[in-house]
Design a protein around this motif. Structure first.
Motif, PDB file in Angstrom:
ATOM      1  N   VAL A 170       1.339 -19.106   4.762  1.00  6.18           N
ATOM      2  CA  VAL A 170       1.016 -17.771   4.983  1.00  6.18           C
ATOM      3  C   VAL A 170       1.592 -16.947   4.014  1.00  6.18           C
ATOM      4  N   ILE A 171       0.433 -16.255   3.438  1.00  8.35           N
ATOM      5  CA  ILE A 171       1.044 -15.349   2.051  1.00  8.35           C
ATOM      6  C   ILE A 171       0.956 -14.037   2.613  1.00  8.35           C
ATOM      7  N   SER A 172       2.107 -13.564   2.436  1.00  7.94           N
ATOM      8  CA  SER A 172       2.061 -12.010   3.029  1.00  7.94           C
ATOM      9  C   SER A 172       1.189 -10.938   2.388  1.00  7.94           C
ATOM     10  N   THR A 173       0.597 -10.036   3.307  1.00  8.14           N
ATOM     11  CA  THR A 173      -0.394  -9.051   2.677  1.00  8.14           C
ATOM     12  C   THR A 173       0.401  -7.621   2.677  1.00  8.14           C
ATOM     13  N   PHE A 174       1.664  -7.863   2.380  1.00  9.28           N
ATOM     14  CA  PHE A 174       2.484  -6.425   2.075  1.00  9.28           C
ATOM     15  C   PHE A 174       2.160  -5.773   0.860  1.00  9.28           C
ATOM     16  N   CYS A 175       1.898  -6.472  -0.173  1.00  8.31           N
ATOM     17  CA  CYS A 175       1.729  -5.799  -1.637  1.00  8.31           C
ATOM     18  C   CYS A 175       0.231  -5.734  -1.887  1.00  8.31           C
ATOM     19  N   PRO A 176      -0.618  -4.860  -1.906  1.00  8.21           N
ATOM     20  CA  PRO A 176      -2.058  -4.857  -2.058  1.00  8.21           C
ATOM     21  C   PRO A 176      -2.331  -5.469  -3.707  1.00  8.21           C
ATOM     22  N   SER A 177      -1.487  -5.336  -4.335  1.00  6.17           N
ATOM     23  CA  SER A 177      -1.982  -5.779  -5.664  1.00  6.17           C
ATOM     24  C   SER A 177      -2.095  -7.421  -5.526  1.00  6.17           C
ATOM     25  N   VAL A 178      -1.445  -7.910  -4.945  1.00  4.19           N
ATOM     26  CA  VAL A 178      -1.228  -9.413  -4.631  1.00  4.19           C
ATOM     27  C   VAL A 178      -2.585  -9.673  -3.784  1.00  4.19           C
ATOM     28  N   VAL A 179      -2.870  -9.020  -2.966  1.00  5.93           N
ATOM     29  CA  VAL A 179      -4.111  -9.401  -2.107  1.00  5.93           C
ATOM     30  C   VAL A 179      -5.279  -9.175  -3.006  1.00  5.93           C
ATOM     31  N   ARG A 180      -5.255  -8.200  -3.803  1.00  9.00           N
ATOM     32  CA  ARG A 180      -6.791  -7.875  -4.470  1.00  9.00           C
ATOM     33  C   ARG A 180      -6.487  -9.128  -5.536  1.00  9.00           C
ATOM     34  N   LEU A 181      -5.647  -9.227  -6.204  1.00 14.42           N
ATOM     35  CA  LEU A 181      -5.459 -10.550  -7.277  1.00 14.42           C
ATOM     36  C   LEU A 181      -5.933 -11.863  -6.492  1.00 14.42           C
ATOM     37  N   ILE A 182      -5.579 -12.201  -5.356  1.00 12.98           N
ATOM     38  CA  ILE A 182      -5.972 -13.412  -4.515  1.00 12.98           C
ATOM     39  C   ILE A 182      -7.558 -13.258  -4.316  1.00 12.98           C
ATOM     40  N   GLN A 183      -8.103 -12.166  -3.940  1.00 16.22           N
ATOM     41  CA  GLN A 183      -9.425 -11.856  -3.524  1.00 16.22           C
ATOM     42  C   GLN A 183     -10.223 -12.271  -4.831  1.00 16.22           C
ATOM     43  N   ASN A 184      -9.858 -11.725  -6.108  1.00 17.30           N
ATOM     44  CA  ASN A 184     -10.508 -11.730  -7.399  1.00 17.30           C
ATOM     45  C   ASN A 184     -10.438 -12.921  -7.803  1.00 17.30           C
ATOM     46  N   ARG A 185      -9.416 -13.688  -7.894  1.00 19.36           N
ATOM     47  CA  ARG A 185      -8.983 -14.645  -8.798  1.00 19.36           C
ATOM     48  C   ARG A 185      -8.781 -16.086  -8.133  1.00 19.36           C
ATOM     49  N   TYR A 186      -8.255 -15.956  -6.822  1.00 23.04           N
ATOM     50  CA  TYR A 186      -8.119 -17.221  -6.052  1.00 23.04           C
ATOM     51  C   TYR A 186      -8.706 -17.281  -4.741  1.00 23.04           C
ATOM     52  N   PRO A 187     -10.041 -17.172  -4.990  1.00 22.89           N
ATOM     53  CA  PRO A 187     -10.743 -17.010  -3.727  1.00 22.89           C
ATOM     54  C   PRO A 187     -10.340 -18.071  -2.645  1.00 22.89           C
ATOM     55  N   ALA A 188     -10.074 -19.011  -3.098  1.00 24.54           N
ATOM     56  CA  ALA A 188      -9.841 -20.224  -1.916  1.00 24.54           C
ATOM     57  C   ALA A 188      -8.843 -20.031  -1.122  1.00 24.54           C
ATOM     58  N   LEU A 189      -7.818 -19.084  -1.712  1.00 23.87           N
ATOM     59  CA  LEU A 189      -6.310 -18.903  -1.095  1.00 23.87           C
ATOM     60  C   LEU A 189      -6.583 -17.759  -0.176  1.00 23.87           C
ATOM     61  N   THR A 190      -7.952 -16.996   0.068  1.00 21.57           N
ATOM     62  CA  THR A 190      -7.892 -16.046   0.820  1.00 21.57           C
ATOM     63  C   THR A 190      -7.535 -16.342   2.270  1.00 21.57           C
ATOM     64  N   GLU A 191      -7.873 -17.425   2.503  1.00 22.76           N
ATOM     65  CA  GLU A 191      -7.462 -18.000   3.894  1.00 22.76           C
ATOM     66  C   GLU A 191      -6.003 -17.997   4.248  1.00 22.76           C
ATOM     67  N   ASN A 192      -5.292 -18.187   3.426  1.00 25.46           N
ATOM     68  CA  ASN A 192      -3.812 -18.205   3.528  1.00 25.46           C
ATOM     69  C   ASN A 192      -3.167 -16.680   3.868  1.00 25.46           C
ATOM     70  N   LEU A 193      -4.026 -15.539   3.727  1.00 29.46           N
ATOM     71  CA  LEU A 193      -3.461 -14.264   3.778  1.00 29.46           C
ATOM     72  C   LEU A 193      -3.087 -13.891   5.018  1.00 29.46           C
ATOM     73  N   LEU A 194      -2.077 -13.336   5.285  1.00 26.85           N
ATOM     74  CA  LEU A 194      -1.104 -13.025   6.836  1.00 26.85           C
ATOM     75  C   LEU A 194      -2.522 -11.959   7.169  1.00 26.85           C
ATOM     76  N   LEU A 195      -2.763 -12.009   8.496  1.00 24.66           N
ATOM     77  CA  LEU A 195      -3.784 -10.973   9.043  1.00 24.66           C
ATOM     78  C   LEU A 195      -3.110 -10.024   9.779  1.00 24.66           C
ATOM     79  N   ARG A 196      -2.087  -9.376   9.354  1.00 22.90           N
ATOM     80  CA  ARG A 196      -1.150  -8.406   9.628  1.00 22.90           C
ATOM     81  C   ARG A 196      -1.047  -7.285   8.629  1.00 22.90           C
ATOM     82  N   LYS A 197      -0.873  -5.945   9.378  1.00 24.14           N
ATOM     83  CA  LYS A 197      -0.826  -4.586   8.577  1.00 24.14           C
ATOM     84  C   LYS A 197       0.543  -4.626   8.073  1.00 24.14           C
ATOM     85  N   ALA A 198       0.760  -3.649   6.980  1.00 23.08           N
ATOM     86  CA  ALA A 198       2.026  -3.373   6.267  1.00 23.08           C
ATOM     87  C   ALA A 198       2.806  -2.283   7.084  1.00 23.08           C
TER      88      ALA A 198
END
Lengths: 459, 137
Positions: free
Chosen positions: A137-165
């Motif tokens: 599970v990849i933390s969604t704490f840092c918004p830059s990391v979340v956007r980086l994953i959405q933009n550049r590592y699309p396959a890893l979006t499913e690993n993103l933690l679905l909890r708020k900061a």
């Protein structure tokens, strides 16, 4: 699911920009080009990490914020700030002085956002324990990391933690607390103090949420100045400890490196610094990382202590916070009576919807055309010098080749190719020089003894 | 398009470079993530095989609209019995290689699982050629 339109906090003041290429060279997502002598951000690629802001020798980058006077529109004026803010103040300034100054500025309630952090910890544990949760599970704490994953590592979006900061936790917590005191929801104004450009963007247009809960955003350096002024003028130092009754050791440390990771899974890792994050995500995508349960990833070195809107030295900030944390109890020791609101209501609010990929580096959806472009890039690269000088206005030769096939640049943008063509008599010297002026501005090559952008400027 | 990479026998520090580069190209072409993952795994395993067993080798990657063809040619000891080598858990890797976390006898079976076509030709004492093809969806 995509929530509000993508908001960007980072802006460039054209009057200050000297087109020195520092930002373009430091951008981890190749989102900056120099056009007509000025840096321009591609907002599709930008993830708001702020590395450009850091590297700029003329402070041409700025971060939009709300007018602090906006707080006057509300009866209950809540300031929400991350604990890391306390860490940047000089040692001699007490928590009470900082809190008292915030009240003097005009806020009626002061909330450090990492409370009651126990609720978030438990919610994340529950998410990790679920059978169908993809690991790590990849933390969604840092918004830059979340956007980086959405933009550049699309396959890893499913690993993103679905909890708020924590800032969302605190916002909901503040609302529930004040409602208990008899406040109407319209009377409450929530103002978030941000340590960086990424957090602003995520507050203004949250990923995986439909709307922003916060009424305004204030930059941490702006508030630092205001608080320091009040303290220097001999401001009040009242006992404000009642406002910190749910603050814990784990909350104070949350935004520092390993602050999250230390709580989760039998195997967890913490990666900080954008370049480290990118290298690690590449490995993860290559399926070369096994057995890890939880990944904390933050764009800044030393996590939020290295945020671009912090004033203190990041290592000193960490040290002060670590010592501060020792004076507070552990997160799990906070009981229901202390929290004072229905925790079940808060728990429900911590869940976010699935985060969708938004790949921005692909050559279009038509594969034949994409293939064609890719072949062209390969051919163009054969002719470029591979010096990655940036004189074309792109960060490296590869990026220039990609810009060319996307119709955003031309062969003559490369100064070395132009030079060669002049030598071969294929282009006239005057024309070549005008090309350079077009790229870098008419006055660019005039003598100027006050030229900025020297070595180590902007570091 | 064609990409070529040299592979040095025994240099585990560089293993994974070609597969990582190929992945970047496939991502830009918009190939779906699952297909890319299989290709990356297969190519990585094939690379490690060359590094672990051969003296030197070359990876030639050809990509067109519909498929990727990966050709790994090495100069090395060769494989005496390909059918045996294809069995899970069968390994001839040295203790040194195993100590580094490689050589568990899963390489070739893993390649088989992750490719649409696999052809292995080998001559003992000369070398091995592995050809892998994956079709895009």
């Amino acid at each position: 699911m995509s929530g509000l339109p993508k908001y960007h906090a980072l802006k460039i003041d054209e009057a200050k920009c000297i087109g020195c290429t520092h930002c373009m060279k430091s951008c981890p997502t190749e989102a900056i080009r120099v056009i007509n002598g000025k840096a321009v951000i591609d907002h599709e690629r930008c993830v708001d990490c702020g590395y450009c802001h850091r590297s700029c020798p003329t402070n041409a980058f700025y971060i939009e914020q709300d007018d602090i006077q906006k707080i006057r529109n509300f009866k209950y004026r809540v300031v929400l700030f991350p604990s890391v803010m306390i860490g940047q103040f000089p040692e001699k300034i007490s928590e009470n002085q900082i809190y008292s100054s915030l009240l003097k500025i005009g806020f009626t309630h002061v909330f450090e956002i990492e409370q009651p952090i126990k609720l978030l910890i438990n919610s994340i544990k529950e998410y990790l324990a679920a059978q169908d949760t993809p690991k790590p599970v990849i933390s969604t704490f840092c918004p830059s990391v979340v956007r980086l994953i959405q933009n550049r590592y699309p396959a890893l979006t499913e690993n993103l933690l679905l909890r708020k900061a924590p800032h969302d936790l605190a916002a909901h917590y503040a609302i529930e607390r004040l409602k208990k005191e008899g406040a109407g929801e319209d009377e409450i104004g929530l103002f978030y103090v941000t340590p960086c450009s990424a957090k602003i963007a995520s507050v203004k247009s949250p990923v995986g949420e439909k709307e922003s809960i916060v009424d305004g955003v204030i930059n941490m350096n702006e508030l630092y100045n205001r608080v320091m002024k009040i303290i220097e003028e001999g401001g009040p130092e009242e006992d404000t400890s009642s406002q910190r009754e749910n603050l814990t050791r784990d909350g104070v440390l949350w935004s520092l490196t390993r602050g999250e990771a230390c709580h989760f899974g039998s195997r967890s890792m913490a990666v900080d610094g954008m370049h480290n994050v990118i290298r690690f995500l590449e490995r993860l995508e290559d399926d070369q990382v096994h057995g890890i349960d939880f990944l904390e990833m933050r764009a800044c070195d030393q996590s939020c202590a290295g945020g671009i809107l912090l004033t203190g030295n990041r290592f000193m900030t960490v040290e002060r916070l670590e010592r501060r944390a020792k004076r507070y109890p552990a997160a799990q020791s906070i009981n229901k009576n202390q929290i004072r609101v229905d925790t079940a209501v808060l728990q429900k609010k911590l869940i976010i919807e699935r985060i969708n990929p938004k790949p921005v580096y692909i050559f279009g959806s038509d594969r034949t055309r994409a293939m064609d472009k890719m072949n062209k890039v390969q051919r163009i690269i054969c002719f470029l010098p591979g010096i990655d000088c940036g004189a074309c206005g792109a960060p490296n030769c590869h990026a220039l080749a990609e810009d060319m096939v996307n119709g955003k640049a031309k062969m003559s943008d490369c100064v070395f190719l132009q030079q060669m063509w002049e030598d071969e008599g294929k282009i006239q010297t005057g024309k070549a020089y005008r090309n350079l002026e077009k790229k870098w501005g008419i006055d660019r090559f005039k003598a100027d003894c006050n030229k900025r952008g020297r070595r180590n400027e902007g570091f | 398009m064609t990409l070529t990479y040299d592979i040095v026998g025994g240099d585990f520090t560089r293993a994974g470079h070609p597969s990582s580069e190929v992945k970047k190209v496939l991502k830009q072409l918009g190939i779906d993530a699952r297909t890319i993952k299989s290709i990356v795994i297969a190519l990585y395993e094939a690379e490690v095989n060359v590094v672990a067993h051969a003296y030197r080798g070359k990876a030639t990657i050809m990509i067109d609209d519909t498929k990727i063809t990966m050709l790994l040619e090495d100069e090395g000891p060769g494989i005496p019995d390909i059918n045996l080598a294809m069995q899970e858990g069968y390994s001839t890797a040295s203790k040194e290689v195993r100590d580094m976390g490689f050589g568990a006898g899963m390489g070739l079976p893993n390649i088989k699982k992750n490719t649409d076509e696999l052809l292995i030709e080998s001559e003992v004492g000369k070398g091995t050629t592995v050809k892998m093809v994956n079709f895009f969806k």
